[in-house]
Design a protein around this motif. Structure first.
Motif, mmCIF file in Angstrom:
data_model
loop_
_atom_site.group_PDB
_atom_site.id
_atom_site.type_symbol
_atom_site.label_atom_id
_atom_site.label_comp_id
_atom_site.label_asym_id
_atom_site.label_seq_id
_atom_site.Cartn_x
_atom_site.Cartn_y
_atom_site.Cartn_z
ATOM 1 N N PHE A 79 0.853 -1.192 0.000
ATOM 2 C CA PHE A 79 0.000 0.000 0.000
ATOM 3 C C PHE A 79 0.884 1.236 0.000
ATOM 4 O O PHE A 79 1.874 1.316 0.725
ATOM 5 C CB PHE A 79 -0.911 0.024 1.228
ATOM 6 N N LEU A 81 0.910 5.648 0.048
ATOM 7 C CA LEU A 81 0.153 6.852 0.407
ATOM 8 C C LEU A 81 0.305 7.888 -0.689
ATOM 9 O O LEU A 81 1.422 8.174 -1.120
ATOM 10 C CB LEU A 81 0.696 7.438 1.716
ATOM 11 N N THR A 86 -4.677 6.008 0.582
ATOM 12 C CA THR A 86 -3.829 4.839 0.336
ATOM 13 C C THR A 86 -4.285 4.116 -0.925
ATOM 14 O O THR A 86 -5.476 4.067 -1.225
ATOM 15 C CB THR A 86 -3.885 3.837 1.513
ATOM 16 N N TRP A 88 -3.142 0.505 -3.424
ATOM 17 C CA TRP A 88 -2.313 -0.679 -3.553
ATOM 18 C C TRP A 88 -1.509 -0.611 -4.850
ATOM 19 O O TRP A 88 -2.039 -0.239 -5.897
ATOM 20 C CB TRP A 88 -3.170 -1.943 -3.566
#
Length: 267
Positions: A79, A81, A86, A88
């Motif tokens: 994940f 930011l 967030t 993936w």
């Protein structure tokens, strides 16, 4: 095929000289999607072979240079930011499994054993990759294949593949080509004439005889291509060999003298 995978496609045929039945055996292995392990010394053509086979089979190739700091997340994804929160991001192994690429893990024993364990469910009849952090189970695309390589000469008890990993793969042995073939490869890749290429190969063969007698590793085909490329650019052969063949493989003064002497025998 998605645009994302187009960047991994090999559009031009890589130059590869077959030294046995490895091309046919690999094609047969790919036809049943058998995971493959390529074993052989550094710089002997393992990576070029995988590139050639990916081109021949028309599959994208995702290559990962393994190292001891590599984590399972580096392979499967994590994940991230960003401004939206967030998200993936698939790792190279997940990307290959999802989209049907060949995933090539180069020098796989350099990776920690807890990292290599993540490939296990992809290399048996399950052909799946659990993304535990994401709570997703990726079922491998029908065209996906996993290929690993390593140099058995470098392995110690601390750094070797577990039997439980090895036995999931078919294996092909690679070595430096025969004199004539290696001379052709060096001449083709560098533009030097056959006489110069042959001399470079002869120097390498002498150095390879010293492996285990003061040298950890012999002079590779890759290094010969470097030396030939310098000579083709007008660098004096003795200097080219010193820079590309002798200095990279040893710091031992006596060994350097021995190798320099081998160079002066031919040039």
């Amino acid at each position: 095929m998605s645009e994302k995978m187009e960047q991994y496609r090999i559009h031009q045929e890589p130059y590869y000289r077959s030294t046995g039945d490895e091309v046919a055996l690999y094609e047969a292995a790919y036809s049943v999607r058998m995971p493959m392990m390529l074993k052989g010394p550094t710089g002997c053509g393992k990576t070029r072979f995988v590139e050639y086979m990916a081109w021949k089979l028309g599959r994208p190739l995702i290559t990962v240079a393994c190292n001891e700091d590599m984590t399972a997340s580096d392979l499967v994804g994590r994940f991230l930011l960003d401004a939206q929160g967030t998200r993936w991001q698939d790792g190279p192994l997940t990307l290959a499994a999802r989209h049907g690429a060949i995933c090539y893990l180069d020098e796989v024993v350099e990776a920690r054993q807890d990292t290599t364990v993540v490939i296990h469910p992809l290399t048996d009849n399950r052909r799946m990759l659990p993304l535990e952090k994401k709570g997703e189970l990726v079922h491998a695309h029908p065209d996906f294949q996993l290929v690993i390589s390593y140099n058995p000469g470098y392995q110690s008890l601390m750094k070797d593949l577990k039997q439980s990993t090895k036995q999931r793969f078919g294996a092909l042995d690679f070595n430096y080509p025969e004199h004539v073939t290696e001379t052709e490869i060096v001449a083709h890749e560098t533009g030097v004439n056959g006489d110069v290429a042959g001399k470079l190969v002869s120097i390498a063969e002498r150095a390879r005889n010293l492996k285990g007698h003061g040298l950890d590793e012999g002079i590779s085909t890759r290094m010969l291509v470097y030396a030939g490329s310098l000579i083709a650019k007008g660098v004096e052969p003795l200097a080219a060999c010193r820079v590309a063949l002798v200095r990279p493989i040893t710091d031992d003064p006596d060994m350097r003298d021995a190798l320099d002497a081998a160079v002066t025998t031919y040039f």
